[in-house]
Design a protein around this motif. Structure first.
Motif, short mmCIF file in Angstrom:
data_model
loop_
_atom_site.label_atom_id
_atom_site.label_comp_id
_atom_site.label_asym_id
_atom_site.label_seq_id
_atom_site.Cartn_x
_atom_site.Cartn_y
_atom_site.Cartn_z
N LEU A 68 0.76 -1.34 0.04
CA LEU A 68 -0.21 -0.09 -0.05
C LEU A 68 0.86 1.20 0.04
CD1 LEU A 68 -2.81 -1.04 2.47
CD2 LEU A 68 -2.97 -1.03 0.15
N ASN A 69 2.10 1.01 0.34
CA ASN A 69 2.98 2.42 0.46
C ASN A 69 4.43 2.15 -0.36
OD1 ASN A 69 1.54 3.87 2.84
ND2 ASN A 69 1.47 1.89 3.48
N PRO A 70 4.32 1.96 -1.71
CA PRO A 70 5.43 1.68 -2.46
C PRO A 70 6.57 2.87 -2.42
CG PRO A 70 3.62 2.10 -3.85
CD PRO A 70 2.94 2.13 -2.54
N GLU A 71 6.11 4.00 -2.20
CA GLU A 71 6.96 4.94 -1.94
C GLU A 71 7.99 5.34 -0.88
OE1 GLU A 71 3.59 6.74 -0.17
OE2 GLU A 71 3.92 5.22 -1.95
N LYS A 72 7.21 4.61 0.38
CA LYS A 72 7.84 4.61 1.42
C LYS A 72 8.69 3.30 1.92
CE LYS A 72 4.17 7.43 3.20
NZ LYS A 72 2.67 7.26 3.86
N THR A 73 9.72 3.36 2.91
CA THR A 73 10.62 2.30 3.15
C THR A 73 9.86 1.77 4.25
OG1 THR A 73 12.52 3.80 2.38
CG2 THR A 73 12.83 1.62 4.27
N VAL A 74 9.46 0.42 4.31
CA VAL A 74 8.84 -0.34 5.23
C VAL A 74 9.89 -1.18 5.81
CG1 VAL A 74 6.85 -1.87 5.83
CG2 VAL A 74 6.54 -0.09 4.08
N LEU A 75 10.14 -1.37 7.14
CA LEU A 75 10.93 -2.07 7.66
C LEU A 75 10.34 -3.14 8.70
CD1 LEU A 75 13.65 0.66 8.88
CD2 LEU A 75 13.80 -0.80 6.92
N LEU A 76 10.65 -4.35 8.85
CA LEU A 76 10.36 -5.36 9.53
C LEU A 76 11.63 -5.65 10.53
CD1 LEU A 76 8.25 -7.58 10.30
CD2 LEU A 76 9.37 -9.17 8.76
N PRO A 77 11.56 -5.34 11.82
CA PRO A 77 12.76 -5.36 12.60
C PRO A 77 13.23 -6.56 12.62
CG PRO A 77 11.22 -4.05 13.69
CD PRO A 77 10.42 -4.60 12.42
N GLU A 78 12.53 -7.58 12.96
CA GLU A 78 13.01 -9.25 13.10
C GLU A 78 12.30 -9.92 11.88
OE1 GLU A 78 15.06 -10.60 15.22
OE2 GLU A 78 15.08 -8.82 16.51
N LEU A 79 13.39 -10.39 10.91
CA LEU A 79 13.17 -10.99 9.60
C LEU A 79 12.41 -12.39 10.02
CD1 LEU A 79 13.25 -10.35 6.78
CD2 LEU A 79 15.46 -11.46 6.56
N ALA A 80 12.77 -12.99 11.29
CA ALA A 80 12.41 -14.29 11.62
C ALA A 80 10.84 -14.42 11.84
CB ALA A 80 13.22 -14.97 12.41
N ALA A 81 10.32 -13.02 12.19
CA ALA A 81 8.85 -12.88 12.45
C ALA A 81 8.04 -13.20 11.46
CB ALA A 81 8.80 -11.79 13.14
N GLN A 82 7.83 -14.54 11.31
CA GLN A 82 6.85 -15.04 10.10
C GLN A 82 5.68 -15.63 10.47
OE1 GLN A 82 9.24 -16.93 6.99
NE2 GLN A 82 10.61 -14.97 7.08
N CYS A 83 4.77 -15.48 10.02
CA CYS A 83 3.22 -16.23 10.69
C CYS A 83 3.17 -17.51 10.00
CB CYS A 83 2.00 -15.45 9.91
SG CYS A 83 0.48 -16.06 10.40
N PRO A 84 3.11 -18.64 11.05
CA PRO A 84 3.07 -19.93 10.36
C PRO A 84 1.56 -20.31 9.76
CG PRO A 84 3.04 -20.03 12.68
CD PRO A 84 3.09 -18.42 12.20
N MET A 85 0.69 -19.48 9.91
CA MET A 85 -0.65 -19.69 9.16
C MET A 85 -0.45 -19.06 7.68
SD MET A 85 -4.66 -18.81 10.09
CE MET A 85 -4.46 -16.98 10.07
N ALA A 86 0.19 -18.04 7.66
CA ALA A 86 0.51 -17.10 6.15
C ALA A 86 1.19 -18.37 5.28
CB ALA A 86 0.95 -16.17 6.39
N ALA A 87 2.11 -18.98 6.21
CA ALA A 87 3.03 -20.15 5.36
C ALA A 87 2.36 -21.37 4.88
CB ALA A 87 4.29 -20.27 6.22
N MET A 88 0.69 -21.40 5.20
CA MET A 88 0.34 -22.59 5.07
C MET A 88 -0.30 -22.75 3.45
SD MET A 88 -1.71 -23.62 8.64
CE MET A 88 -0.28 -23.67 10.13
#
Ligand code: SF4
Length: 302
Positions: A68-88
């Motif tokens: 939704l914000n292609p012109e902004k820099t979006v940072l995820l502080p911890e790369l390992a913070a991944q949702c197991p349901m989204a990975a299903m």
């Protein structure tokens, strides 16, 4: 104290805001500019004038903010913070399911990777899922990836729902017996649970609501006690915003380890080192955004 000062300084230097999901650690929620649900936070990112968004949540949320914000820099502080349901679910497995049901529309819960949103007709949140499903002309709906939310919707619509077999491992930990024990101990409490809970748990609830729905409901309710069936992080905001009211977790085990990865130290590192920048390939971003925009046209629902 050093951490709070450093974050303040870095936010100013980088023209950044911090967004935190309702399930984040208490200290992360307290340092955030906005605390809310995943889609609400992504929209906050759109309206804010910040150049950098530190998204304290899990991967798919930061990805939605990037969509939704292609012109902004979006940072995820911890790369390992991944949702197991989204990975299903994967784009390929969804494409194969679609081939089996050519007449069906695909409704995709926002808890999915952007690549899966790109393969879907429309997105939904836990708050507007019923409204989104009913807004579609098709009578057959492939609903991904949460089977519990799909079953909850199926019970309240005439449409045929084909439920994907994913689930949230954290909400799955709440058992009917947990709710019954808490009800016995707190007979005056209202039971509020999230629709990611199992059907035999939602069946015991007074209300089935999204996180923002729970927060709003508690404020206007005349009850003084509540049994809460969702990730424990929500209790921080509930207690903070409702002094005098009492909240009891349906079980003490509903801690999402992925949500708890972000810390004050990782926010500092994210801002200092510009880590981890979320980017979505432009072809996928455009298609994923279309599915999110269609949801907004259908109505947020909460
Ligand atoms: S609480 Fe469940 S749906 Fe939310 S990030 Fe954790 S595993 Fe994913």
């Amino acid at each position: 104290m050093y951490e709070l000062e450093r974050i303040k300084q870095l936010k100013k230097e980088r023209k950044a805001i911090i967004l935190a999901h309702n399930y984040q650690r208490a200290e992360v929620q307290d340092v955030a500019d906005f605390v809310g649900d995943s889609f609400g936070l992504s929209q906050k990112a759109v309206t804010s004038g910040a150049e950098v968004i530190v998204f304290c949540g899990v991967d798919f949320m930061a990805e939605s903010a990037a969509v939704l914000n292609p012109e902004k820099t979006v940072l995820l502080p911890e790369l390992a913070a991944q949702c197991p349901m989204a990975a299903m679910i994967t784009p390929l497995s969804l494409r194969l399911e679609r081939e089996k049901h050519p007449e069906a529309a695909v409704v995709c819960y926002v808890n999915t990777p952007a690549s899966v949103k790109a393969e879907s007709d429309i997105c939904c949140t836990s708050a507007n899922a019923i409204k989104v499903v009913n807004s579609l002309p098709q009578n057959e709906i492939i609903f991904v990836p949460d089977r519990n939310l799909a079953l909850y919707v199926a019970a309240q619509t005439d449409k045929k729902i084909i439920a994907w077999d994913g689930y949230c491992p954290t909400h799955h930990l709440i058992l009917p017996g947990d709710v019954l024990i808490e009800k016995e101990e707190h007979p005056d409490a209202e039971v509020l649970v999230h629709p990611e809970c199992r059907p035999d748990v939602t069946a015991l609830a007074d209300k089935v609501l999204s996180t923002e729905g729970i927060l709003r409901y508690v404020k206007q309710s005349g009850s003084m006690e509540f049994i809460i069936g969702t990730e424990l992080g929500l209790l921080h905001r509930l207690n903070k915003e409702n002094p005098g009211k009492k909240f009891f977790a349906a079980t003490k085990y509903t801690v999402c380890p992925n949500m708890k990865m972000n810390t004050l130290a990782s926010i500092i590192r994210a801002l200092e080192k510009n880590e981890h920048v979320m980017s979505v390939p432009e072809d996928i971003r455009i298609k994923a955004k279309r599915a999110l925009d269609r949801m907004l046209e259908a109505g947020r629902g909460d």
